[in-house]
Write an enzyme that holds these catalytic residues in place. Sequence first.
Site, PDB file in Angstrom:
ATOM      1  N   ILE A  56      -4.919 -12.563  -0.916  1.00 26.27           N
ATOM      2  CA  ILE A  56      -3.898 -12.791  -2.105  1.00 26.27           C
ATOM      3  C   ILE A  56      -4.526 -12.336  -3.874  1.00 26.27           C
ATOM      4  O   ILE A  56      -5.384 -13.194  -4.260  1.00 26.27           O
ATOM      5  CB  ILE A  56      -3.194 -14.147  -2.459  1.00 26.27           C
ATOM      6  CG1 ILE A  56      -2.545 -14.632  -0.926  1.00 26.27           C
ATOM      7  CG2 ILE A  56      -2.338 -14.024  -3.407  1.00 26.27           C
ATOM      8  CD1 ILE A  56      -1.568 -13.432  -0.461  1.00 26.27           C
ATOM      9  N   HIS A  97     -23.361  13.835  -5.590  1.00 25.24           N
ATOM     10  CA  HIS A  97     -24.254  13.252  -6.570  1.00 25.24           C
ATOM     11  C   HIS A  97     -25.689  12.892  -5.745  1.00 25.24           C
ATOM     12  O   HIS A  97     -26.656  12.400  -6.371  1.00 25.24           O
ATOM     13  CB  HIS A  97     -23.793  11.878  -7.226  1.00 25.24           C
ATOM     14  CG  HIS A  97     -22.897  12.011  -8.497  1.00 25.24           C
ATOM     15  ND1 HIS A  97     -21.452  12.261  -8.143  1.00 25.24           N
ATOM     16  CD2 HIS A  97     -23.237  11.603  -9.670  1.00 25.24           C
ATOM     17  CE1 HIS A  97     -21.274  12.262  -9.435  1.00 25.24           C
ATOM     18  NE2 HIS A  97     -21.833  11.900 -10.371  1.00 25.24           N
ATOM     19  N   GLY A  98     -25.556  13.310  -4.730  1.00 23.61           N
ATOM     20  CA  GLY A  98     -26.827  13.243  -3.887  1.00 23.61           C
ATOM     21  C   GLY A  98     -27.326  11.925  -3.910  1.00 23.61           C
ATOM     22  O   GLY A  98     -26.645  10.790  -3.755  1.00 23.61           O
ATOM     23  N   GLU A 151      -1.023  -3.275   1.236  1.00 25.42           N
ATOM     24  CA  GLU A 151       0.359  -2.561   0.746  1.00 25.42           C
ATOM     25  C   GLU A 151       0.673  -1.546   1.812  1.00 25.42           C
ATOM     26  O   GLU A 151       1.201  -0.545   1.563  1.00 25.42           O
ATOM     27  CB  GLU A 151       0.509  -2.214  -0.700  1.00 25.42           C
ATOM     28  CG  GLU A 151       0.116  -3.427  -1.789  1.00 25.42           C
ATOM     29  CD  GLU A 151       0.949  -3.489  -3.104  1.00 25.42           C
ATOM     30  OE1 GLU A 151       1.951  -2.834  -2.999  1.00 25.42           O
ATOM     31  OE2 GLU A 151       0.205  -3.724  -4.060  1.00 25.42           O
ATOM     32  N   PRO A 172      -3.342 -15.134   7.522  1.00 24.37           N
ATOM     33  CA  PRO A 172      -4.628 -14.899   8.180  1.00 24.37           C
ATOM     34  C   PRO A 172      -4.274 -14.196   9.503  1.00 24.37           C
ATOM     35  O   PRO A 172      -4.966 -13.316   9.884  1.00 24.37           O
ATOM     36  CB  PRO A 172      -5.314 -16.287   8.485  1.00 24.37           C
ATOM     37  CG  PRO A 172      -4.547 -17.115   7.599  1.00 24.37           C
ATOM     38  CD  PRO A 172      -3.311 -16.812   6.897  1.00 24.37           C
ATOM     39  N   THR A 184      -0.905  -0.282   5.368  1.00 27.78           N
ATOM     40  CA  THR A 184      -2.099   0.618   5.957  1.00 27.78           C
ATOM     41  C   THR A 184      -1.769   2.024   5.816  1.00 27.78           C
ATOM     42  O   THR A 184      -0.578   2.325   6.058  1.00 27.78           O
ATOM     43  CB  THR A 184      -2.532   0.222   7.343  1.00 27.78           C
ATOM     44  OG1 THR A 184      -1.724   0.205   8.159  1.00 27.78           O
ATOM     45  CG2 THR A 184      -3.183  -1.261   7.195  1.00 27.78           C
ATOM     46  N   GLY A 242      -0.385  -9.277   8.839  1.00 25.49           N
ATOM     47  CA  GLY A 242      -0.669  -8.449   7.662  1.00 25.49           C
ATOM     48  C   GLY A 242       0.472  -7.243   7.995  1.00 25.49           C
ATOM     49  O   GLY A 242       1.556  -7.558   7.238  1.00 25.49           O
ATOM     50  N   SER A 243       0.088  -6.313   8.642  1.00 27.54           N
ATOM     51  CA  SER A 243       1.141  -5.119   8.799  1.00 27.54           C
ATOM     52  C   SER A 243       2.610  -5.729   9.555  1.00 27.54           C
ATOM     53  O   SER A 243       3.581  -5.209   9.086  1.00 27.54           O
ATOM     54  CB  SER A 243       0.620  -4.230   9.928  1.00 27.54           C
ATOM     55  OG  SER A 243      -0.531  -3.535   9.266  1.00 27.54           O
ATOM     56  N   LEU A 277       2.670 -12.718   0.821  1.00 30.86           N
ATOM     57  CA  LEU A 277       3.252 -12.277   1.925  1.00 30.86           C
ATOM     58  C   LEU A 277       2.265 -12.348   3.248  1.00 30.86           C
ATOM     59  O   LEU A 277       2.400 -13.115   4.067  1.00 30.86           O
ATOM     60  CB  LEU A 277       3.809 -10.826   1.820  1.00 30.86           C
ATOM     61  CG  LEU A 277       4.535 -10.360   2.844  1.00 30.86           C
ATOM     62  CD1 LEU A 277       5.796 -10.733   3.211  1.00 30.86           C
ATOM     63  CD2 LEU A 277       4.847  -8.839   2.748  1.00 30.86           C
TER      64      LEU A 277
HETATM   65  N1  CAA Z   1      14.310  -2.248   0.761  1.00 29.47           N
HETATM   66  C1  CAA Z   1      15.207  -3.117   1.178  1.00 29.47           C
HETATM   67  N2  CAA Z   1      15.488  -3.504   2.470  1.00 29.47           N
HETATM   68  C2  CAA Z   1      14.566  -2.947   3.275  1.00 29.47           C
HETATM   69  C3  CAA Z   1      13.398  -2.173   3.092  1.00 29.47           C
HETATM   70  C4  CAA Z   1      13.279  -1.971   1.697  1.00 29.47           C
HETATM   71  N3  CAA Z   1      12.254  -1.055   1.139  1.00 29.47           N
HETATM   72  N4  CAA Z   1      12.908  -1.823   4.050  1.00 29.47           N
HETATM   73  C5  CAA Z   1      13.398  -2.483   5.126  1.00 29.47           C
HETATM   74  N5  CAA Z   1      14.572  -3.245   4.571  1.00 29.47           N
HETATM   75  C6  CAA Z   1      15.483  -3.796   5.463  1.00 29.47           C
HETATM   76  C7  CAA Z   1      15.998  -3.019   6.409  1.00 29.47           C
HETATM   77  O1  CAA Z   1      17.491  -2.259   5.847  1.00 29.47           O
HETATM   78  C8  CAA Z   1      16.348  -3.709   7.828  1.00 29.47           C
HETATM   79  O2  CAA Z   1      17.646  -4.669   7.362  1.00 29.47           O
HETATM   80  P1  CAA Z   1      18.909  -4.674   8.287  1.00 29.47           P
HETATM   81  O3  CAA Z   1      18.310  -5.392   9.577  1.00 29.47           O
HETATM   82  O4  CAA Z   1      19.851  -5.380   7.470  1.00 29.47           O
HETATM   83  O5  CAA Z   1      19.334  -3.149   8.723  1.00 29.47           O
HETATM   84  C9  CAA Z   1      15.267  -4.681   7.826  1.00 29.47           C
HETATM   85  O6  CAA Z   1      14.899  -4.917   6.291  1.00 29.47           O
HETATM   86  C10 CAA Z   1      14.218  -4.378   8.607  1.00 29.47           C
HETATM   87  O7  CAA Z   1      13.588  -3.294   8.159  1.00 29.47           O
HETATM   88  P2  CAA Z   1      13.108  -2.162   9.256  1.00 29.47           P
HETATM   89  O8  CAA Z   1      13.772  -2.096  10.598  1.00 29.47           O
HETATM   90  O9  CAA Z   1      12.625  -1.089   8.348  1.00 29.47           O
HETATM   91  O10 CAA Z   1      11.778  -3.123   9.715  1.00 29.47           O
HETATM   92  P3  CAA Z   1      10.508  -2.485  10.604  1.00 29.47           P
HETATM   93  O11 CAA Z   1      10.230  -3.630  11.321  1.00 29.47           O
HETATM   94  O12 CAA Z   1      10.966  -1.301  11.229  1.00 29.47           O
HETATM   95  O13 CAA Z   1       9.532  -2.022   9.491  1.00 29.47           O
HETATM   96  C11 CAA Z   1       7.418  -2.590   8.520  1.00 29.47           C
HETATM   97  C12 CAA Z   1       8.828  -3.052   9.140  1.00 29.47           C
HETATM   98  C13 CAA Z   1       7.674  -1.361   8.114  1.00 29.47           C
HETATM   99  C14 CAA Z   1       6.252  -2.173   9.465  1.00 29.47           C
HETATM  100  C15 CAA Z   1       7.084  -3.338   7.486  1.00 29.47           C
HETATM  101  O14 CAA Z   1       6.762  -4.551   8.173  1.00 29.47           O
HETATM  102  C16 CAA Z   1       5.594  -3.033   6.662  1.00 29.47           C
HETATM  103  O15 CAA Z   1       5.902  -2.347   5.576  1.00 29.47           O
HETATM  104  N6  CAA Z   1       4.580  -3.715   6.929  1.00 29.47           N
HETATM  105  C17 CAA Z   1       3.430  -3.559   6.158  1.00 29.47           C
HETATM  106  C18 CAA Z   1       3.434  -4.696   5.168  1.00 29.47           C
HETATM  107  C19 CAA Z   1       2.600  -4.452   3.878  1.00 29.47           C
HETATM  108  O16 CAA Z   1       2.510  -3.739   3.294  1.00 29.47           O
HETATM  109  N7  CAA Z   1       1.811  -5.627   3.901  1.00 29.47           N
HETATM  110  C20 CAA Z   1       1.025  -5.543   2.755  1.00 29.47           C
HETATM  111  C21 CAA Z   1       1.206  -6.844   1.969  1.00 29.47           C
HETATM  112  S1  CAA Z   1       0.816  -6.940   0.122  1.00 29.47           S
HETATM  113  C22 CAA Z   1      -0.619  -7.371  -0.068  1.00 29.47           C
HETATM  114  O17 CAA Z   1      -1.566  -6.519   0.678  1.00 29.47           O
HETATM  115  C23 CAA Z   1      -1.231  -8.480  -0.937  1.00 29.47           C
HETATM  116  C24 CAA Z   1      -1.922  -8.264  -2.147  1.00 29.47           C
HETATM  117  O18 CAA Z   1      -2.006  -9.214  -2.933  1.00 29.47           O
HETATM  118  C25 CAA Z   1      -2.474  -7.020  -2.479  1.00 29.47           C
END
Ligand code: CAA
Length: 405
Positions: free
Chosen positions: A157, A338-339, A363, A128, A365, A131-132, A125
């Site tokens: 990834i 543990h100092g 996943e 570069p 922040t 992220g968020s 997902l």
């Molecule tokens: N399940 C299903 N649908 C969802 C959902 C969920 N959990 N969350 C949101 N949606 C849907 C909503 O219903 C909405 O749909 P509609 O437009 O049809 O109503 C749509 O998606 C948009 O959702 P939001 O309005 O909630 O979106 P937002 O812009 O307010 O919020 C955010 C987005 C919470 C900031 C989100 O972008 C987010 O969580 N960002 C962080 C991303 C992240 O965790 N990245 C880490 C990647 S993984 C990784 O780290 C790699 C690795 O290998 C470890």
Amino acid sequence: MDFALTQEQMQVRKMVRDWAAKEILPVIGEWDRKQEMNPAELPRMAELGILGICIPVRYGGQGYDYITLGLVCEELERADTHLRVVMSVHMGLNSLAVLQWGTEEQKQRFLVPQARGEKYAAFCLTEPGAGSDVVSMVSTARKAGDKYILNGEKMWISLATKAHNFLVVAKTDPAAAHKGMTAFIVERDMPGVTMGDIHGKLGVRAGSTGWVAMQDVEVPAANRLGEEGEGFKIAMSCLDNGRYTVGAGATGLIRACLEDSLKYAHERKTFGKPIGEHQLIKQKLAYMQQWYDAAQLMMYKVGWMKNSGKRNTRETGMFKWYATDMAVKAALEAVQLHGAYGFSDEYPVERYLRNSKGSVIYEGTSEIHQLMQADYALGLRHDGRLRCELPAYDAEYWQAEPQPA
Ligand code: CAA
């Protein structure tokens, strides 16, 4: 309300704990120092059934429930964070999404070998520059007949250079923001797919983290997960599962800090008595115990919600945020307790501290989680309007053998 674990859950937990004690803990310091992943680990996790632990038997898994998945992640991260990261990407962010969103044909092609551990899976997902802010991604997927042409670069990834199948989210309609994103399963041997490792990380050094690039990769439409435009929703549903595994792992990391600190508090003496008899040390131990107990309760609650098929985005986010923040605090306290020894790699607590920091970043922040939780509290965000659900756990279905075709 019943908090008792079943015999099966306890057996699986013991199996993972015993394996980690015998095969991981004696050598983890060495692999962490080398900054390499032990090549024997993934095949061994497959052999033990860990890689398909909560996938129905009919799809090659072990058929256990979501609480068992949490317990496994707790035990894995009790040993080292990188093992739980494997579960977060292979299971939480990929296999469970194929179970939830895949067609029957996709489940047979991708889920079955992943659950058996014949193939490893990852999740692409982050980029570069994205992220968020997921919607700012620039990877594209252009439809061309019965194929899509994918271009872009994914970063941070986990298992980039180990995985066979990548769940990739890219833009099919860049003008449509989150509604213009689509999910695909990209296979590592498709022409145009390249990957590499990232070195120099603060923590999770015994794990595999890298990048995946796609240049004019032809992906058959049969590899599209869900419908065009459902990629954002699918990615968020993946994170509902991934974040549960991260929280469960952080619970294990808090326990690691507590257990090691208790041992040291008994052994180490100052001013004529074991340090555990000094009040300021007791306070640290009491807090660690409190953080562990609270995180474990949240894990059981979220696991129960998943088992019951209840929407759990808010509770999973709260659990992930709390447990990972407390793991950082527990690791800081463990090092302090543990100092000077805590400051050296003679004791594992310095590794716990380095490892704890990743989980408050990936996943979601801690800051993203705070914003989401505030919006839930303010009534600005509601899970009720979100449609997709992970399949509820039904033991009879999940443990049934595959039916002959
Ligand atoms: N399940 C299903 N649908 C969802 C959902 C969920 N959990 N969350 C949101 N949606 C849907 C909503 O219903 C909405 O749909 P509609 O437009 O049809 O109503 C749509 O998606 C948009 O959702 P939001 O309005 O909630 O979106 P937002 O812009 O307010 O919020 C955010 C987005 C919470 C900031 C989100 O972008 C987010 O969580 N960002 C962080 C991303 C992240 O965790 N990245 C880490 C990647 S993984 C990784 O780290 C790699 C690795 O290998 C470890």
